[in-house]
Design a protein around this motif. Structure first.
Motif, PDB file in Angstrom:
ATOM      1  N   LEU A 406       0.830  -1.218   0.000  1.00  0.00           N
ATOM      2  CA  LEU A 406       0.000   0.000   0.000  1.00  0.00           C
ATOM      3  C   LEU A 406       0.857   1.257   0.000  1.00  0.00           C
ATOM      4  CD1 LEU A 406      -2.621  -0.963   2.781  1.00  0.00           C
ATOM      5  CD2 LEU A 406      -2.956  -1.049   0.299  1.00  0.00           C
ATOM      6  N   CYS A 407       0.449   2.225  -0.819  1.00  0.00           N
ATOM      7  CA  CYS A 407       1.056   3.560  -0.755  1.00  0.00           C
ATOM      8  C   CYS A 407      -0.043   4.532  -0.325  1.00  0.00           C
ATOM      9  CB  CYS A 407       1.576   3.991  -2.123  1.00  0.00           C
ATOM     10  SG  CYS A 407       3.116   3.170  -2.573  1.00  0.00           S
ATOM     11  N   VAL A 408       0.297   5.368   0.634  1.00  0.00           N
ATOM     12  CA  VAL A 408      -0.691   6.324   1.160  1.00  0.00           C
ATOM     13  C   VAL A 408      -0.179   7.723   0.838  1.00  0.00           C
ATOM     14  CG1 VAL A 408      -1.849   7.160   3.241  1.00  0.00           C
ATOM     15  CG2 VAL A 408      -1.202   4.732   3.053  1.00  0.00           C
ATOM     16  N   THR A 409      -0.916   8.443   0.003  1.00  0.00           N
ATOM     17  CA  THR A 409      -0.452   9.773  -0.386  1.00  0.00           C
ATOM     18  C   THR A 409      -1.162  10.865   0.416  1.00  0.00           C
ATOM     19  OG1 THR A 409       0.000   8.928  -2.575  1.00  0.00           O
ATOM     20  CG2 THR A 409      -0.104  11.306  -2.366  1.00  0.00           C
ATOM     21  N   VAL A 410      -0.333  11.742   0.957  1.00  0.00           N
ATOM     22  CA  VAL A 410      -0.852  12.871   1.731  1.00  0.00           C
ATOM     23  C   VAL A 410      -0.703  14.114   0.852  1.00  0.00           C
ATOM     24  CG1 VAL A 410      -0.431  14.300   3.774  1.00  0.00           C
ATOM     25  CG2 VAL A 410      -0.221  11.800   3.924  1.00  0.00           C
ATOM     26  N   ASP A 411      -1.839  14.760   0.513  1.00  0.00           N
ATOM     27  CA  ASP A 411      -1.765  15.924  -0.376  1.00  0.00           C
ATOM     28  C   ASP A 411      -2.416  17.139   0.285  1.00  0.00           C
ATOM     29  OD1 ASP A 411      -4.445  15.379  -0.533  1.00  0.00           O
ATOM     30  OD2 ASP A 411      -4.332  14.426  -2.508  1.00  0.00           O
ATOM     31  N   ASN A 418      -8.734  15.863   5.878  1.00  0.00           N
ATOM     32  CA  ASN A 418      -8.236  14.651   6.535  1.00  0.00           C
ATOM     33  C   ASN A 418      -8.454  13.363   5.745  1.00  0.00           C
ATOM     34  OD1 ASN A 418      -6.678  14.628   8.829  1.00  0.00           O
ATOM     35  ND2 ASN A 418      -8.374  15.434  10.067  1.00  0.00           N
ATOM     36  N   THR A 419      -8.483  13.469   4.415  1.00  0.00           N
ATOM     37  CA  THR A 419      -8.547  12.242   3.618  1.00  0.00           C
ATOM     38  C   THR A 419      -7.205  12.024   2.932  1.00  0.00           C
ATOM     39  OG1 THR A 419      -9.364  13.404   1.675  1.00  0.00           O
ATOM     40  CG2 THR A 419     -11.042  12.448   3.148  1.00  0.00           C
ATOM     41  N   VAL A 420      -6.900  10.758   2.671  1.00  0.00           N
ATOM     42  CA  VAL A 420      -5.656  10.422   1.952  1.00  0.00           C
ATOM     43  C   VAL A 420      -5.998   9.502   0.790  1.00  0.00           C
ATOM     44  CG1 VAL A 420      -4.046  10.608   3.910  1.00  0.00           C
ATOM     45  CG2 VAL A 420      -5.303   8.473   3.539  1.00  0.00           C
ATOM     46  N   ASP A 426      -1.291  -4.223  -6.256  1.00  0.00           N
ATOM     47  CA  ASP A 426      -1.645  -5.234  -7.245  1.00  0.00           C
ATOM     48  C   ASP A 426      -2.647  -4.730  -8.271  1.00  0.00           C
ATOM     49  OD1 ASP A 426       0.097  -6.965  -5.984  1.00  0.00           O
ATOM     50  OD2 ASP A 426      -1.437  -7.609  -4.559  1.00  0.00           O
ATOM     51  N   THR A 427      -3.674  -4.010  -7.789  1.00  0.00           N
ATOM     52  CA  THR A 427      -4.698  -3.537  -8.733  1.00  0.00           C
ATOM     53  C   THR A 427      -4.355  -2.141  -9.257  1.00  0.00           C
ATOM     54  OG1 THR A 427      -5.940  -2.497  -6.962  1.00  0.00           O
ATOM     55  CG2 THR A 427      -6.511  -4.781  -7.474  1.00  0.00           C
ATOM     56  N   MET A 428      -3.466  -1.442  -8.595  1.00  0.00           N
ATOM     57  CA  MET A 428      -3.096  -0.051  -8.896  1.00  0.00           C
ATOM     58  C   MET A 428      -4.272   0.908  -8.702  1.00  0.00           C
ATOM     59  SD  MET A 428      -0.377  -0.274 -12.002  1.00  0.00           S
ATOM     60  CE  MET A 428      -1.273  -1.347 -13.049  1.00  0.00           C
ATOM     61  N   GLU A 429      -5.330   0.383  -8.087  1.00  0.00           N
ATOM     62  CA  GLU A 429      -6.496   1.228  -7.835  1.00  0.00           C
ATOM     63  C   GLU A 429      -6.202   2.231  -6.719  1.00  0.00           C
ATOM     64  OE1 GLU A 429     -10.105  -0.964  -6.969  1.00  0.00           O
ATOM     65  OE2 GLU A 429      -9.981  -1.746  -9.035  1.00  0.00           O
ATOM     66  N   GLN A 430      -6.800   3.404  -6.841  1.00  0.00           N
ATOM     67  CA  GLN A 430      -6.585   4.419  -5.807  1.00  0.00           C
ATOM     68  C   GLN A 430      -7.921   4.754  -5.154  1.00  0.00           C
ATOM     69  OE1 GLN A 430      -4.264   7.710  -7.205  1.00  0.00           O
ATOM     70  NE2 GLN A 430      -2.937   6.408  -8.443  1.00  0.00           N
ATOM     71  N   THR A 431      -7.918   4.794  -3.835  1.00  0.00           N
ATOM     72  CA  THR A 431      -9.155   5.047  -3.100  1.00  0.00           C
ATOM     73  C   THR A 431      -8.918   6.192  -2.131  1.00  0.00           C
ATOM     74  OG1 THR A 431      -9.170   2.633  -2.966  1.00  0.00           O
ATOM     75  CG2 THR A 431     -11.000   3.773  -1.905  1.00  0.00           C
ATOM     76  N   ARG A 432      -9.896   7.058  -2.037  1.00  0.00           N
ATOM     77  CA  ARG A 432      -9.790   8.165  -1.082  1.00  0.00           C
ATOM     78  C   ARG A 432     -10.387   7.705   0.250  1.00  0.00           C
ATOM     79  NH1 ARG A 432      -6.496  12.619  -1.993  1.00  0.00           N
ATOM     80  NH2 ARG A 432      -6.900  13.882  -0.156  1.00  0.00           N
ATOM     81  N   ILE A 433      -9.590   7.836   1.299  1.00  0.00           N
ATOM     82  CA  ILE A 433     -10.047   7.312   2.601  1.00  0.00           C
ATOM     83  C   ILE A 433      -9.852   8.370   3.675  1.00  0.00           C
ATOM     84  CG2 ILE A 433      -9.479   5.613   4.398  1.00  0.00           C
ATOM     85  CD1 ILE A 433      -8.888   3.619   2.365  1.00  0.00           C
ATOM     86  N   ASP A 434     -10.801   8.434   4.584  1.00  0.00           N
ATOM     87  CA  ASP A 434     -10.665   9.330   5.737  1.00  0.00           C
ATOM     88  C   ASP A 434      -9.574   8.773   6.655  1.00  0.00           C
ATOM     89  OD1 ASP A 434     -11.205  10.797   8.201  1.00  0.00           O
ATOM     90  OD2 ASP A 434     -13.047  11.401   7.146  1.00  0.00           O
ATOM     91  N   THR A 435      -8.706   9.637   7.165  1.00  0.00           N
ATOM     92  CA  THR A 435      -7.609   9.114   7.993  1.00  0.00           C
ATOM     93  C   THR A 435      -8.121   8.390   9.241  1.00  0.00           C
ATOM     94  OG1 THR A 435      -7.404  11.309   8.943  1.00  0.00           O
ATOM     95  CG2 THR A 435      -5.732  10.687   7.357  1.00  0.00           C
ATOM     96  N   LYS A 436      -9.339   8.705   9.683  1.00  0.00           N
ATOM     97  CA  LYS A 436      -9.826   7.988  10.878  1.00  0.00           C
ATOM     98  C   LYS A 436     -10.192   6.529  10.537  1.00  0.00           C
ATOM     99  CE  LYS A 436     -14.682   9.734  11.150  1.00  0.00           C
ATOM    100  NZ  LYS A 436     -15.007   9.380   9.800  1.00  0.00           N
ATOM    101  N   LEU A 438      -8.331   4.879   8.245  1.00  0.00           N
ATOM    102  CA  LEU A 438      -7.144   4.300   7.592  1.00  0.00           C
ATOM    103  C   LEU A 438      -6.545   3.127   8.380  1.00  0.00           C
ATOM    104  CD1 LEU A 438      -5.151   4.610   5.204  1.00  0.00           C
ATOM    105  CD2 LEU A 438      -3.775   6.092   6.686  1.00  0.00           C
ATOM    106  N   VAL A 439      -6.483   3.280   9.692  1.00  0.00           N
ATOM    107  CA  VAL A 439      -5.859   2.239  10.507  1.00  0.00           C
ATOM    108  C   VAL A 439      -6.607   0.913  10.350  1.00  0.00           C
ATOM    109  CG1 VAL A 439      -5.432   1.518  12.886  1.00  0.00           C
ATOM    110  CG2 VAL A 439      -4.716   3.770  12.127  1.00  0.00           C
ATOM    111  N   SER A 440      -7.933   0.964  10.393  1.00  0.00           N
ATOM    112  CA  SER A 440      -8.679  -0.303  10.276  1.00  0.00           C
ATOM    113  C   SER A 440      -8.586  -0.850   8.842  1.00  0.00           C
ATOM    114  CB  SER A 440     -10.124  -0.155  10.731  1.00  0.00           C
ATOM    115  OG  SER A 440     -10.745   0.830   9.973  1.00  0.00           O
ATOM    116  N   TYR A 441      -8.537   0.055   7.851  1.00  0.00           N
ATOM    117  CA  TYR A 441      -8.368  -0.394   6.460  1.00  0.00           C
ATOM    118  C   TYR A 441      -7.048  -1.150   6.330  1.00  0.00           C
ATOM    119  CZ  TYR A 441      -7.825  -0.096   1.366  1.00  0.00           C
ATOM    120  OH  TYR A 441      -7.652  -0.396   0.045  1.00  0.00           O
ATOM    121  N   TYR A 442      -6.003  -0.554   6.871  1.00  0.00           N
ATOM    122  CA  TYR A 442      -4.652  -1.123   6.810  1.00  0.00           C
ATOM    123  C   TYR A 442      -4.590  -2.468   7.552  1.00  0.00           C
ATOM    124  CZ  TYR A 442       0.341  -1.313   8.173  1.00  0.00           C
ATOM    125  OH  TYR A 442       1.627  -1.701   8.413  1.00  0.00           O
ATOM    126  N   GLN A 443      -5.199  -2.473   8.724  1.00  0.00           N
ATOM    127  CA  GLN A 443      -5.206  -3.689   9.536  1.00  0.00           C
ATOM    128  C   GLN A 443      -5.941  -4.815   8.803  1.00  0.00           C
ATOM    129  OE1 GLN A 443      -6.963  -2.910  13.324  1.00  0.00           O
ATOM    130  NE2 GLN A 443      -5.660  -4.403  14.347  1.00  0.00           N
TER     131      GLN A 443
END
Ligand code: ATP
Length: 448
Positions: A406-411, A418-420, A426-436, A438-443
């Motif tokens: 996973l790559c997480v871009t901060v812009d 507060n979204t990243v 693998d899919t190269m898909e990019q999703t916008r996620i709220d940082t709150k 993010l931890v559960s997404y990553y986990q």
């Protein structure tokens, strides 16, 4: 193989050892990414052996070994390979690795007869070097497990069947180290000695073969690239009743990845005192001066019995090479561009996530990225890093090439809402996620 070797060096997985002084053959050093991958492989093995089962204990024993251990284990006498010298160019070869009766280096047919060459390294212990105070660097981790059998048994009250697992260095003075990290002189083994009642050994041997195959599949090694080789009687090691090798299609050919041997009661029997009272089935040296009885008492008849041992023994380096080979992909993208990607299973990836500030050295973005990084790192699922290179495209390519899932871009939008952006390797898909979230997404990503 050349592509893997080049990638390993350029990206910091593996370096030639002692390189600035011309190297030392058959040794490699593991760089920033290599050490992570190696640790992850070892952790995955340890988890599956020690944590996820209820019948295995761990051990971490010394490398330097009393010569008596390797005398009575049979290694002093038999742990050798057939060595041939070329009289013309003075090179040395392993007889069973030669395809013809010619020297692979100069083509001469003037070769010596094969003679046994013992593979064990010796070193001096203590300040006096009079030849009598030497020790061996262990050629396998197994012997230390056998000689600690009673210590583990007495301190844990285990009953058969149970196992002792160990990961650690082993040393073999290979005649011709070759094929990158496949055959080296210093390597790590992940060994389990699983002690069972005589008579139950063959069923456990099959069981361990299945368990170990499943484990390799779970590390991303594909079924099509694995084969089982039943070692013929005449090729068996001196301690083995039967050995099944898990063979892998390495880039240089089909070769052993892991050996699963039925070592019978040979080793515990060899290291036991009063052997004649123990009903040992293997042919062991009766002169051992060990002071231990490496046996268990049968509570039905009060007799002491030496357990049989099933040993799955895998090399970390060979696992590394197989896993790297499986993960390596070259893809052609829309527009004809090529990307190299290492599709590691997430639990093996050296870097779990890269946090990328969109603009290099922008204080606010870097500060925010650091916060995001810390929140992911605090889960302790592996290494998370900040990629402060300023070029988002290059960063994605670099992390594809080293297998970061996973790559997480901060812009600048992150600073407002507060979204990243999370990009999937693998899919190269990019999703916008709220940082709150993010931890559960990553986990979830890493643990499922
Ligand atoms: P080989 O026949 O390839 O020399 P082996 O049968 O001697 O291997 P074992 O004694 O069964 O190997 O060791 C168990 C495992 O340790 C092997 O399956 C392999 O993964 C690893 N291993 C053994 N020797 C080496 C080496 N020189 N370099 C890297 N790994 C090794």
């Amino acid at each position: 193989m050349e592509e893997l070797v080049a990638l390993c060096k350029s990206r910091g997985f593996i370096f030639q050892s002692n390189e600035i002084y011309g190297g030392l053959q058959g040794l490699y050093d593991y760089g920033p990414l290599g050490v992570e991958l190696k640790n992850n492989i070892k952790q995955a093995w340890w988890r599956s052996m020690v944590y996820e089962r209820d019948d295995i204990e761990g051990l971490d024993a010394s490398i330097l070994t009393n010569p008596k251990v390797l005398k009575y284990s049979g290694h002093e006498e038999t742990f050798s390979d057939p060595l041939i010298d070329c009289r013309s160019c003075k090179s040395r070869w392993r007889a069973d690795h030669l395809d013809s009766q010619k020297c692979p280096s100069c083509g001469s047919e003037d070769l010596t007869e094969p003679r046994p060459f013992n593979l064990m390294f010796k070193t001096n212990v203590g300040p006096i070097d009079d030849g009598s105070s030497f020790a061996y660097l262990r050629p396998e981790t197994a012997q230390q497990i056998f000689i600690n059998f009673k210590n583990v048994l007495d301190s844990t009250s285990r009953k058969l069947p149970f196992g002792i697992a160990q990961i650690g260095k082993a040393f073999r003075n290979e005649i011709t180290p070759r094929n990158f990290i496949f055959r080296v002189r210093e390597f790590e083994q992940m060994e389990l000695e699983f002690f069972v009642k005589q008579g139950e050994d063959e069923a456990w041997h099959k069981e361990w073969l299945d368990r170990r195959l499943e484990w390799w599949y779970a590390q991303g090694v594909s079924k099509e690239n694995l084969e089982i080789y039943t070692v013929p009687k005449e090729e068996l090691s001196h301690y083995s009743k039967s050995t099944l090798d898990i063979m892998y299609k390495f880039p240089h050919g089909l070769e052993e990845l892991e050996g699963i041997a039925n070592r019978t009661d040979f080793d515990l029997g060899s290291h036991s005192k009063n052997q004649n009272e123990l009903n040992i089935t293997s042919k062991v040296d009766e002169n051992t001066d060990s002071n231990a009885k490496l046996a268990v008492q049968n509570l039905e008849n009060n007799k002491w019995e030496v357990p049989y041992v099933i040993e799955p023994s895998a090399g970390v380096e060979r696992g590394f090479l197989a896993i790297l080979n499986e993960a390596y992909n070259k893809e052609t993208l829309a527009g004809g561009k090529e990307r190299v990607v290492l599709s590691f299973k997430p639990h093996l990836a050296p870097i779990k996530a890269a946090v990328i500030p969109l603009k290099r050295n922008n204080d606010e973005l870097v500060k925010k990225s650091q916060k995001v990084k810390n929140s992911l790192q605090s889960l302790q699922l592996g290494r998370v890093l900040i990629e402060n290179s300023g070029n988002i495209g290059k960063s994605y390519r670099r992390h594809d090439e080293i297998g970061t899932p996973l790559c997480v871009t901060v812009d600048f939008q992150t600073l407002e809402d507060n979204t990243v952006t999370v990009r999937d390797r693998d899919t190269m898909e990019q999703t916008r996620i709220d940082t709150k979230d993010l931890v559960s997404y990553y986990q979830n990503y890493l643990l499922t």
